[in-house]
Write a protein that holds these residues in place. Structure first.
Motif, PDB file in Angstrom:
ATOM      1  N   ARG A  31       0.905  -1.134   0.072  1.00 48.12           N
ATOM      2  CA  ARG A  31      -0.005  -0.163   0.036  1.00 48.12           C
ATOM      3  C   ARG A  31       0.667   1.351   0.056  1.00 48.12           C
ATOM      4  NH1 ARG A  31      -3.554   0.656   4.084  1.00 48.12           N
ATOM      5  NH2 ARG A  31      -5.209   1.684   2.638  1.00 48.12           N
ATOM      6  N   ALA A  32       1.986   1.187   0.805  1.00 50.13           N
ATOM      7  CA  ALA A  32       2.545   2.361   0.753  1.00 50.13           C
ATOM      8  C   ALA A  32       3.493   2.426  -0.554  1.00 50.13           C
ATOM      9  CB  ALA A  32       3.970   2.110   1.698  1.00 50.13           C
ATOM     10  N   ALA A  33       3.904   1.453  -1.403  1.00 47.54           N
ATOM     11  CA  ALA A  33       4.359   1.649  -2.703  1.00 47.54           C
ATOM     12  C   ALA A  33       3.480   2.052  -3.856  1.00 47.54           C
ATOM     13  CB  ALA A  33       4.939   0.224  -3.064  1.00 47.54           C
ATOM     14  N   LEU A  34       2.029   1.526  -3.598  1.00 47.78           N
ATOM     15  CA  LEU A  34       1.250   2.095  -4.370  1.00 47.78           C
ATOM     16  C   LEU A  34       0.726   3.561  -4.063  1.00 47.78           C
ATOM     17  CD1 LEU A  34      -1.308  -0.746  -4.078  1.00 47.78           C
ATOM     18  CD2 LEU A  34      -0.444  -0.097  -5.987  1.00 47.78           C
ATOM     19  N   PHE A 139       4.530  12.774   6.364  1.00 49.16           N
ATOM     20  CA  PHE A 139       4.583  11.602   5.832  1.00 49.16           C
ATOM     21  C   PHE A 139       3.202  11.128   5.559  1.00 49.16           C
ATOM     22  CE2 PHE A 139       8.875  12.109   7.440  1.00 49.16           C
ATOM     23  CZ  PHE A 139       9.374  11.548   6.487  1.00 49.16           C
ATOM     24  N   ILE A 140       2.861   9.920   4.814  1.00 49.63           N
ATOM     25  CA  ILE A 140       1.906   8.991   4.998  1.00 49.63           C
ATOM     26  C   ILE A 140       2.267   7.899   5.545  1.00 49.63           C
ATOM     27  CG2 ILE A 140       0.054   8.192   3.573  1.00 49.63           C
ATOM     28  CD1 ILE A 140      -0.086  10.618   2.056  1.00 49.63           C
ATOM     29  N   ASP A 141       1.518   7.615   6.793  1.00 47.36           N
ATOM     30  CA  ASP A 141       1.869   6.714   7.722  1.00 47.36           C
ATOM     31  C   ASP A 141       0.909   5.417   7.459  1.00 47.36           C
ATOM     32  OD1 ASP A 141       2.502   4.860   9.772  1.00 47.36           O
ATOM     33  OD2 ASP A 141       2.225   6.355  11.217  1.00 47.36           O
ATOM     34  N   PHE A 142       1.735   4.317   7.107  1.00 52.05           N
ATOM     35  CA  PHE A 142       1.059   3.024   6.791  1.00 52.05           C
ATOM     36  C   PHE A 142       1.251   2.223   8.079  1.00 52.05           C
ATOM     37  CE2 PHE A 142       1.319   4.778   2.633  1.00 52.05           C
ATOM     38  CZ  PHE A 142      -0.120   4.498   2.163  1.00 52.05           C
ATOM     39  N   GLY A 143       1.683   2.222   9.025  1.00 54.81           N
ATOM     40  CA  GLY A 143       2.051   1.430  10.157  1.00 54.81           C
ATOM     41  C   GLY A 143       3.121   0.981  10.114  1.00 54.81           C
ATOM     42  N   MET A 144       3.561   0.159   9.393  1.00 53.94           N
ATOM     43  CA  MET A 144       5.021  -0.430   9.243  1.00 53.94           C
ATOM     44  C   MET A 144       5.923   0.532   8.497  1.00 53.94           C
ATOM     45  SD  MET A 144       4.591  -2.613  11.392  1.00 53.94           S
ATOM     46  CE  MET A 144       6.194  -3.231  11.529  1.00 53.94           C
ATOM     47  N   THR A 145       5.486   1.302   7.603  1.00 54.53           N
ATOM     48  CA  THR A 145       6.070   1.929   6.768  1.00 54.53           C
ATOM     49  C   THR A 145       5.614   3.257   6.338  1.00 54.53           C
ATOM     50  OG1 THR A 145       7.298   1.831   4.476  1.00 54.53           O
ATOM     51  CG2 THR A 145       5.358   0.941   4.545  1.00 54.53           C
ATOM     52  N   VAL A 162       6.377   0.714  -8.475  1.00 52.96           N
ATOM     53  CA  VAL A 162       5.972  -0.696  -8.178  1.00 52.96           C
ATOM     54  C   VAL A 162       5.050  -1.051  -9.360  1.00 52.96           C
ATOM     55  CG1 VAL A 162       3.791   0.051  -6.964  1.00 52.96           C
ATOM     56  CG2 VAL A 162       4.777  -2.205  -6.359  1.00 52.96           C
ATOM     57  N   GLU A 163       4.937  -2.328  -9.672  1.00 51.25           N
ATOM     58  CA  GLU A 163       3.914  -3.084 -10.444  1.00 51.25           C
ATOM     59  C   GLU A 163       2.889  -3.205  -9.717  1.00 51.25           C
ATOM     60  OE1 GLU A 163       4.501  -3.546 -13.763  1.00 51.25           O
ATOM     61  OE2 GLU A 163       6.604  -2.627 -13.382  1.00 51.25           O
ATOM     62  N   LEU A 164       1.710  -2.881 -10.473  1.00 52.47           N
ATOM     63  CA  LEU A 164       0.380  -3.049  -9.680  1.00 52.47           C
ATOM     64  C   LEU A 164      -0.623  -4.318  -9.824  1.00 52.47           C
ATOM     65  CD1 LEU A 164      -1.280   0.333 -11.063  1.00 52.47           C
ATOM     66  CD2 LEU A 164       0.225  -0.014  -9.464  1.00 52.47           C
ATOM     67  N   ASP A 165       0.235  -5.528 -10.383  1.00 52.09           N
ATOM     68  CA  ASP A 165      -0.408  -6.473 -10.413  1.00 52.09           C
ATOM     69  C   ASP A 165      -0.334  -7.343  -8.892  1.00 52.09           C
ATOM     70  OD1 ASP A 165       1.722  -9.079 -10.536  1.00 52.09           O
ATOM     71  OD2 ASP A 165       2.506  -7.428 -11.813  1.00 52.09           O
ATOM     72  N   LEU A 172       5.851  -7.945  -2.457  1.00 54.36           N
ATOM     73  CA  LEU A 172       6.503  -6.995  -1.761  1.00 54.36           C
ATOM     74  C   LEU A 172       6.206  -6.873  -0.166  1.00 54.36           C
ATOM     75  CD1 LEU A 172       8.123  -4.177  -2.146  1.00 54.36           C
ATOM     76  CD2 LEU A 172       5.994  -3.098  -2.685  1.00 54.36           C
ATOM     77  N   ASP A 173       4.839  -7.342  -0.050  1.00 58.28           N
ATOM     78  CA  ASP A 173       4.303  -7.444   1.239  1.00 58.28           C
ATOM     79  C   ASP A 173       4.920  -8.783   2.235  1.00 58.28           C
ATOM     80  OD1 ASP A 173       2.442  -5.415   1.463  1.00 58.28           O
ATOM     81  OD2 ASP A 173       1.063  -6.599   0.297  1.00 58.28           O
ATOM     82  N   ALA A 174       5.124  -9.518   1.434  1.00 54.44           N
ATOM     83  CA  ALA A 174       5.782 -10.977   2.070  1.00 54.44           C
ATOM     84  C   ALA A 174       7.300 -10.457   2.266  1.00 54.44           C
ATOM     85  CB  ALA A 174       5.943 -11.939   1.229  1.00 54.44           C
ATOM     86  N   ALA A 175       8.075  -9.863   1.385  1.00 57.01           N
ATOM     87  CA  ALA A 175       9.415  -9.313   1.618  1.00 57.01           C
ATOM     88  C   ALA A 175       9.505  -8.308   2.738  1.00 57.01           C
ATOM     89  CB  ALA A 175       9.991  -8.943   0.340  1.00 57.01           C
TER      90      ALA A 175
END
Length: 185
Positions: A31-34, A139-145, A162-165, A172-175
């Motif tokens: 979500r942060a990358a988006l 900043f826009i805060d997403f909790g962890m990033t 980021v790619e949108l698929d 990205l989330d798993a990493a």
């Protein structure tokens, strides 16, 4: 304008689970990358068409061609729906802007520069956890990033964030969580 395109956007926004904090945290990295990708794309459009009155959520269609507007009743309906569903003025404003964009891009004869869809990353962000983010000290805060808000010019880049698929976003989330669960050092 195509009422089908406008209705399709309204339907997509109404399908979002606007209050899903668990999913928002789980998918916080993507979500942060988006959000970064939304900022980048919005900056490309602004560089081509002009300044917004507000940043980062604004009515791009009004900047590009203020003569093309969606039905005010449709806009009032989606604003009311998102406000009730999310309690977020940012989500309400950006949702209405996405509907206005659908009206503009579906209007016969409208010629736009060949730039990437500005609202798709933001829509994907909402579909991956609703409107659960907040503004914190620039900043826009997403909790962890967090993503720096900055000015739109600072987000101007030809390189996608980021790619949108779903596969790329899920990876990205798993990493991100793997780094958090297994810190190095």
């Amino acid at each position: 304008m195509s009422s089908d395109a406008v209705q399709s956007m309204v339907d997509r926004l109404k399908a979002v689970n606007w209050k899903s904090p668990g999913e928002a945290i789980e998918k916080g990295y993507s979500r942060a990358a988006l959000m970064e990708e939304y900022f980048r794309r919005a900056a490309l459009w602004l560089d081509a068409y002009g300044e917004p009155q507000m940043w980062p959520f604004f009515d791009l269609a009004e900047i590009v061609d203020p003569s093309v507007r969606a039905d005010p009743a449709v806009i009032a309906d989606i604003e009311s729906f998102i406000d009730d569903a999310s309690c977020s003025s940012y989500a309400m404003d950006s949702g209405a802007a996405a509907v206005q964009w659908a009206a503009l891009t579906s209007t016969p004869g409208v010629q736009l520069r060949p730039l990437p869809d500005p609202f798709e990353p933001l829509l994907r962000l909402y579909e991956r956890g609703g409107s659960s983010f907040r503004f914190t000290n620039g900043f826009i805060d997403f909790g962890m990033t967090m993503v720096p808000r900055s000015t739109w010019r600072k987000h101007l880049s030809l390189t996608p964030a980021v790619e949108l698929d779903d596969r790329a976003l899920d990876a990205l989330d798993a990493a991100g969580w793997d780094r958090f669960d297994h810190p190095t050092g």
